[in-house]
Design a protein around this motif. Structure first.
Motif, PDB file in Angstrom:
ATOM      1  N   ASN A 133      12.736 -14.679  55.432  1.00 55.52           N
ATOM      2  CA  ASN A 133      13.920 -15.009  56.191  1.00 55.52           C
ATOM      3  C   ASN A 133      15.096 -14.292  55.531  1.00 55.52           C
ATOM      4  O   ASN A 133      15.532 -14.704  54.466  1.00 55.52           O
ATOM      5  CB  ASN A 133      14.123 -16.529  56.126  1.00 55.52           C
ATOM      6  CG  ASN A 133      14.728 -17.047  57.393  1.00 55.52           C
ATOM      7  OD1 ASN A 133      15.459 -16.311  58.063  1.00 55.52           O
ATOM      8  ND2 ASN A 133      14.443 -18.287  57.735  1.00 55.52           N
ATOM      9  N   TYR A 192      12.029 -23.559  49.764  1.00 55.82           N
ATOM     10  CA  TYR A 192      12.221 -22.350  48.939  1.00 55.82           C
ATOM     11  C   TYR A 192      13.677 -21.885  48.977  1.00 55.82           C
ATOM     12  O   TYR A 192      14.202 -21.356  47.997  1.00 55.82           O
ATOM     13  CB  TYR A 192      11.260 -21.232  49.376  1.00 55.82           C
ATOM     14  CG  TYR A 192      11.612 -20.500  50.637  1.00 55.82           C
ATOM     15  CD1 TYR A 192      12.373 -19.324  50.581  1.00 55.82           C
ATOM     16  CD2 TYR A 192      11.205 -20.945  51.875  1.00 55.82           C
ATOM     17  CE1 TYR A 192      12.697 -18.642  51.738  1.00 55.82           C
ATOM     18  CE2 TYR A 192      11.515 -20.263  53.036  1.00 55.82           C
ATOM     19  CZ  TYR A 192      12.273 -19.103  52.960  1.00 55.82           C
ATOM     20  OH  TYR A 192      12.598 -18.433  54.098  1.00 55.82           O
ATOM     21  N   MET A 193      14.348 -22.120  50.116  1.00 56.89           N
ATOM     22  CA  MET A 193      15.775 -21.774  50.180  1.00 56.89           C
ATOM     23  C   MET A 193      16.580 -22.679  49.244  1.00 56.89           C
ATOM     24  O   MET A 193      17.493 -22.228  48.554  1.00 56.89           O
ATOM     25  CB  MET A 193      16.286 -21.932  51.607  1.00 56.89           C
ATOM     26  CG  MET A 193      15.746 -20.908  52.566  1.00 56.89           C
ATOM     27  SD  MET A 193      16.439 -21.163  54.198  1.00 56.89           S
ATOM     28  CE  MET A 193      15.495 -19.968  55.129  1.00 56.89           C
ATOM     29  N   VAL A 253      26.106 -18.923  53.566  1.00 57.24           N
ATOM     30  CA  VAL A 253      26.324 -17.536  53.986  1.00 57.24           C
ATOM     31  C   VAL A 253      24.986 -16.865  54.263  1.00 57.24           C
ATOM     32  O   VAL A 253      24.865 -16.060  55.181  1.00 57.24           O
ATOM     33  CB  VAL A 253      27.109 -16.763  52.897  1.00 57.24           C
ATOM     34  CG1 VAL A 253      27.274 -15.318  53.288  1.00 57.24           C
ATOM     35  CG2 VAL A 253      28.457 -17.402  52.679  1.00 57.24           C
ATOM     36  N   SER A 254      23.951 -17.186  53.460  1.00 59.76           N
ATOM     37  CA  SER A 254      22.685 -16.484  53.582  1.00 59.76           C
ATOM     38  C   SER A 254      21.881 -16.948  54.788  1.00 59.76           C
ATOM     39  O   SER A 254      21.334 -16.135  55.528  1.00 59.76           O
ATOM     40  CB  SER A 254      21.843 -16.693  52.323  1.00 59.76           C
ATOM     41  OG  SER A 254      22.489 -16.126  51.228  1.00 59.76           O
ATOM     42  N   TRP A 255      21.739 -18.248  54.941  1.00 58.79           N
ATOM     43  CA  TRP A 255      20.903 -18.767  56.018  1.00 58.79           C
ATOM     44  C   TRP A 255      21.677 -19.797  56.842  1.00 58.79           C
ATOM     45  O   TRP A 255      21.384 -20.997  56.789  1.00 58.79           O
ATOM     46  CB  TRP A 255      19.633 -19.396  55.425  1.00 58.79           C
ATOM     47  CG  TRP A 255      18.764 -18.398  54.756  1.00 58.79           C
ATOM     48  CD1 TRP A 255      17.997 -17.450  55.370  1.00 58.79           C
ATOM     49  CD2 TRP A 255      18.558 -18.226  53.361  1.00 58.79           C
ATOM     50  NE1 TRP A 255      17.345 -16.700  54.433  1.00 58.79           N
ATOM     51  CE2 TRP A 255      17.649 -17.154  53.205  1.00 58.79           C
ATOM     52  CE3 TRP A 255      19.040 -18.879  52.233  1.00 58.79           C
ATOM     53  CZ2 TRP A 255      17.233 -16.718  51.961  1.00 58.79           C
ATOM     54  CZ3 TRP A 255      18.637 -18.441  50.994  1.00 58.79           C
ATOM     55  CH2 TRP A 255      17.737 -17.369  50.867  1.00 58.79           C
ATOM     56  N   PRO A 256      22.678 -19.342  57.602  1.00 55.33           N
ATOM     57  CA  PRO A 256      23.534 -20.296  58.323  1.00 55.33           C
ATOM     58  C   PRO A 256      22.756 -21.166  59.307  1.00 55.33           C
ATOM     59  O   PRO A 256      23.108 -22.323  59.513  1.00 55.33           O
ATOM     60  CB  PRO A 256      24.540 -19.396  59.060  1.00 55.33           C
ATOM     61  CG  PRO A 256      23.957 -18.036  59.032  1.00 55.33           C
ATOM     62  CD  PRO A 256      23.085 -17.953  57.833  1.00 55.33           C
ATOM     63  N   LEU A 315      28.282  -9.061  44.156  1.00 55.03           N
ATOM     64  CA  LEU A 315      27.389  -9.662  43.165  1.00 55.03           C
ATOM     65  C   LEU A 315      26.433  -8.619  42.617  1.00 55.03           C
ATOM     66  O   LEU A 315      26.249  -8.486  41.405  1.00 55.03           O
ATOM     67  CB  LEU A 315      26.591 -10.801  43.805  1.00 55.03           C
ATOM     68  CG  LEU A 315      27.336 -12.100  44.038  1.00 55.03           C
ATOM     69  CD1 LEU A 315      26.465 -13.076  44.798  1.00 55.03           C
ATOM     70  CD2 LEU A 315      27.741 -12.704  42.703  1.00 55.03           C
ATOM     71  N   TYR A 353      26.200  -7.326  38.775  1.00 55.06           N
ATOM     72  CA  TYR A 353      25.041  -7.518  37.901  1.00 55.06           C
ATOM     73  C   TYR A 353      24.455  -6.183  37.453  1.00 55.06           C
ATOM     74  O   TYR A 353      23.948  -6.075  36.328  1.00 55.06           O
ATOM     75  CB  TYR A 353      23.992  -8.388  38.595  1.00 55.06           C
ATOM     76  CG  TYR A 353      24.336  -9.845  38.476  1.00 55.06           C
ATOM     77  CD1 TYR A 353      24.136 -10.516  37.270  1.00 55.06           C
ATOM     78  CD2 TYR A 353      24.915 -10.525  39.519  1.00 55.06           C
ATOM     79  CE1 TYR A 353      24.495 -11.840  37.134  1.00 55.06           C
ATOM     80  CE2 TYR A 353      25.276 -11.847  39.394  1.00 55.06           C
ATOM     81  CZ  TYR A 353      25.067 -12.502  38.205  1.00 55.06           C
ATOM     82  OH  TYR A 353      25.431 -13.808  38.059  1.00 55.06           O
ATOM     83  N   ALA A 381      18.188 -12.903  53.709  1.00 56.17           N
ATOM     84  CA  ALA A 381      19.376 -13.558  53.168  1.00 56.17           C
ATOM     85  C   ALA A 381      20.590 -12.762  53.611  1.00 56.17           C
ATOM     86  O   ALA A 381      20.849 -11.668  53.110  1.00 56.17           O
ATOM     87  CB  ALA A 381      19.303 -13.635  51.652  1.00 56.17           C
ATOM     88  N   LEU A 382      21.336 -13.333  54.572  1.00 52.68           N
ATOM     89  CA  LEU A 382      22.448 -12.576  55.154  1.00 52.68           C
ATOM     90  C   LEU A 382      23.503 -12.206  54.128  1.00 52.68           C
ATOM     91  O   LEU A 382      24.240 -11.246  54.302  1.00 52.68           O
ATOM     92  CB  LEU A 382      23.101 -13.385  56.281  1.00 52.68           C
ATOM     93  CG  LEU A 382      22.252 -13.567  57.536  1.00 52.68           C
ATOM     94  CD1 LEU A 382      23.018 -14.340  58.577  1.00 52.68           C
ATOM     95  CD2 LEU A 382      21.839 -12.209  58.088  1.00 52.68           C
ATOM     96  N   ILE A 383      23.570 -12.972  53.035  1.00 52.64           N
ATOM     97  CA  ILE A 383      24.623 -12.703  52.042  1.00 52.64           C
ATOM     98  C   ILE A 383      24.521 -11.271  51.521  1.00 52.64           C
ATOM     99  O   ILE A 383      25.508 -10.634  51.193  1.00 52.64           O
ATOM    100  CB  ILE A 383      24.551 -13.728  50.877  1.00 52.64           C
ATOM    101  CG1 ILE A 383      25.818 -13.660  50.043  1.00 52.64           C
ATOM    102  CG2 ILE A 383      23.324 -13.505  50.015  1.00 52.64           C
ATOM    103  CD1 ILE A 383      25.930 -14.779  49.024  1.00 52.64           C
ATOM    104  N   ALA A 441      26.568 -20.175  48.949  1.00 50.30           N
ATOM    105  CA  ALA A 441      25.683 -19.019  49.041  1.00 50.30           C
ATOM    106  C   ALA A 441      24.604 -19.253  50.088  1.00 50.30           C
ATOM    107  O   ALA A 441      24.276 -18.357  50.871  1.00 50.30           O
ATOM    108  CB  ALA A 441      25.049 -18.731  47.674  1.00 50.30           C
ATOM    109  N   ILE A 459      24.237 -17.741  38.619  1.00 49.78           N
ATOM    110  CA  ILE A 459      25.454 -16.996  38.956  1.00 49.78           C
ATOM    111  C   ILE A 459      26.705 -17.816  38.652  1.00 49.78           C
ATOM    112  O   ILE A 459      27.614 -17.358  37.968  1.00 49.78           O
ATOM    113  CB  ILE A 459      25.431 -16.571  40.434  1.00 49.78           C
ATOM    114  CG1 ILE A 459      24.305 -15.551  40.650  1.00 49.78           C
ATOM    115  CG2 ILE A 459      26.774 -15.988  40.852  1.00 49.78           C
ATOM    116  CD1 ILE A 459      24.182 -15.030  42.052  1.00 49.78           C
ATOM    117  N   TRP A 474       7.333 -13.718  57.324  1.00 50.12           N
ATOM    118  CA  TRP A 474       7.552 -14.898  56.484  1.00 50.12           C
ATOM    119  C   TRP A 474       8.897 -14.847  55.778  1.00 50.12           C
ATOM    120  O   TRP A 474       9.421 -15.862  55.351  1.00 50.12           O
ATOM    121  CB  TRP A 474       6.457 -15.019  55.417  1.00 50.12           C
ATOM    122  CG  TRP A 474       6.316 -13.783  54.584  1.00 50.12           C
ATOM    123  CD1 TRP A 474       5.510 -12.724  54.829  1.00 50.12           C
ATOM    124  CD2 TRP A 474       7.032 -13.453  53.388  1.00 50.12           C
ATOM    125  NE1 TRP A 474       5.681 -11.755  53.873  1.00 50.12           N
ATOM    126  CE2 TRP A 474       6.596 -12.171  52.974  1.00 50.12           C
ATOM    127  CE3 TRP A 474       8.002 -14.122  52.623  1.00 50.12           C
ATOM    128  CZ2 TRP A 474       7.095 -11.531  51.836  1.00 50.12           C
ATOM    129  CZ3 TRP A 474       8.504 -13.484  51.484  1.00 50.12           C
ATOM    130  CH2 TRP A 474       8.041 -12.201  51.113  1.00 50.12           C
TER     131      TRP A 474
END
Lengths: 207, 330
Positions: A168, B103-104, B140-143, A181, A185, A170-172, B137, B115, A166
């Protein structure tokens, strides 16, 4: 004995190389995408920093101050070459993963800084514990960053799937911005903690 | 004598009473901007359906909740309901795909507030446009999720699930014309918003009406949007696909997020330069980077990154472009 413990302990939190001294951020950004990489890098640096502290401390009275930096670098480079050859022989996959960053350990600020600040002015045994403490603090920080980045960026820890299908990823988090980041933090959080601690101490003093 | 001039330069001169109190408060301005965005957002909901509505609502709730939580933690005055967090949430939702998992969207909204806004010190202190940071963001996170679009029908009944700029990037201009059935049909679709894209960026005409409303209310200057859109038009016309002056400026000016970006994002009071001359430089820069990314970059659209990049140099522009102090030399 207590003194040596204090020398060791300060590297863990109070003078943590990454979170407090903010030295060697390059490996903290580059190789913390997985816990294994972060841990291996941490151990390698711990070994190099300790061995180098000992060797610098041993020759501290023989080195002309004018040429001390080349001398230190030569010593570090020798030890790093040793670590590189060992990893290449016994863990070739990890060696490949770490790639250029392993060779770059030679110029990590934290190693030269400890040689300059501590080992060149102290005896062998305190220098040994200083290196060990700084190395442990470095490894600790690397592993913490590695755990968070691997968990959020790939949904795994040590390669085992923790967050199920479930999630996904986060590629960041496995890209450099995520590391910036996160470290930012974490440093911020540590500062808040320190400020609170200092305030409490002042209040206790006031009473 | 010279001492007098120095004193005049360093002291802030204040005229005598009475003063006129401005009607505008942060809250009033923010709600006016929200109002200006509303038509295009409502159009997006009607055109893309329930997923778009869910994303807009989730994004706004997440932004307001994040603002409330951060202000509680920071122990500052709670201003979560003054419309500014609402605006960030709305703007973010309007520049993401309607098919985005909610949710994304919520995470992106929280990133924008926590941020981009509060880590910099809160309202008025942020360097970057919060909504665009949230979008970057997410990108980058979920292209994959960010570039999955709805499936829509074009005027010639071609079914497509790519944005016009995406078709242009991957398949070329002739394929784009074929999909929409001719140049005038393409322009019409872009102008009325009958095309694929982010929730709120499609309907050019409603966005322009909203933008003009803000210009009329003196909330934004006309310089930034006009210069930015014109720069993109001129550059995409000059550097066309078949040599100089073969581009399609009309298409490029209406496609992608340029209209919403130029009117509502680049004009953000906090992150754009203060002086008019500075704003023009800002707009030209943003237009140039947008064109560069669209024509030569890896992404089909570059409005978001161009505005963020120009946000970086806003303090520099303000430093260089200073209004002349009255009575001093030129």
């Amino acid at each position: 004995m207590r003194n040596l413990w204090n020398i060791y302990k300060k590297g863990l939190i109070d003078e943590n190389p990454i979170f407090v001294l903010a030295l060697s951020l390059c490996p903290a950004l580059a190789v913390t995408t997985s816990v294994v990489n972060a841990f291996t890098m941490g151990l390698s640096v711990m070994f190099v920093i300790t061995a180098n502290n000992v060797s610098v401390s041993l020759i501290r009275n023989l080195v002309n101050p004018k040429v001390r930096v080349p001398v230190y670098i030569t010593s570090i480079a020798t030890i790093v070459t040793f670590v590189e050859l060992v990893l290449e022989a016994f863990a070739p996959l990890l060696y490949k993963e770490l790639g250029i960053y392993l060779a770059l350990v030679v110029v990590f600020a934290i190693i030269l800084a400890r040689a300059e600040v501590f080992a060149s002015k102290n005896k062998v045994i305190p220098s040994f514990f200083d290196g060990l403490g700084m190395g442990s603090g470095f490894t600790l920080a690397m592993v913490i960053i590695g755990v968070i980045r691997e968990l959020l960026g790939s949904g795994t820890i040590l390669g085992h799937t923790i967050l199920g299908a479930w999630y996904n990823p986060a590629l960041i988090m496995i890209l450099p911005p995520g590391a910036f980041l996160l470290i930012g933090y974490m440093i911020g959080g540590l500062k808040v903690y320190e400020a609170k601690k200092a305030k409490k101490l002042r209040e206790v003093d006031a009473q | 004598m010279s001492a007098q001039i120095n004193a005049a330069e360093t002291l802030l001169s204040v005229s005598t009473a009475p003063y006129i109190k401005s009607e505008d408060t942060v809250s009033k301005i923010m709600w006016k901007v929200n109002l200006a965005l509303a038509p295009a957002a409502i159009f997006g909901v009607i055109y893309f359906g329930v997923p778009a509505l869910i994303n807009i609502v989730v994004s706004i709730i997440a932004a307001v909740a994040a603002e409330y939580a951060v202000q509680k933690i920071r122990k500052v005055r709670i201003t979560a309901f003054d419309g500014s967090a609402f605006l960030t949430g709305l703007l973010l939702a309007m520049c993401i795909s309607p098919e985005m998992p909610p949710y994304m969207t919520a995470i992106g909204s929280a990133i924008a507030i926590v941020i981009a806004k509060h880590s910099m010190g809160g309202l008025g202190q942020n360097i970057f446009n919060p909504a665009h940071i949230g979008r970057a963001a997410l990108m980058v996170s979920w292209p994959i999720a960010m570039t999955t679009w709805s499936t829509i029908k074009t005027p010639v009944d071609a079914v497509t699930s790519a944005t016009p700029l995406g078709i242009l990037k991957l398949q070329g201009y002739s394929e784009l014309l074929e999909t929409f059935g001719g140049r005038s049909e393409l322009y019409k679709a872009l102008f009325l918003g009958m095309r694929n894209g982010s929730i709120g960026e499609t309907c050019t005409v409603l966005l322009i009406i909203g933008g003009l409303f803000l210009v009329w209310k003196k909330i934004i200057n006309w310089q930034i949007p006009v210069v930015m859109i014109a720069t993109v038009g001129v550059l995409t016309w000059i550097f066309g696909p078949e040599g100089f002056f073969t581009g399609d400026p009309v298409f490029h000016m209406m496609a992608g997020g340029l209209i919403i970006g130029a009117f509502f994002m680049a004009t953000d009071m906090v992150t754009a330069p203060i002086t008019k001359r500075g704003q023009i430089i800002f707009a030209i820069g943003a237009g140039m980077i947008t064109s560069l990314i669209r024509l030569k970059g890896g992404y089909p659209e570059g409005v978001c990154y161009s505005i963020l990049l120009m946000n970086c140099v806003t303090p520099l522009i303000d430093l260089v472009i200073k209004p002349r102090i009255y009575g001093t030399g030129r």
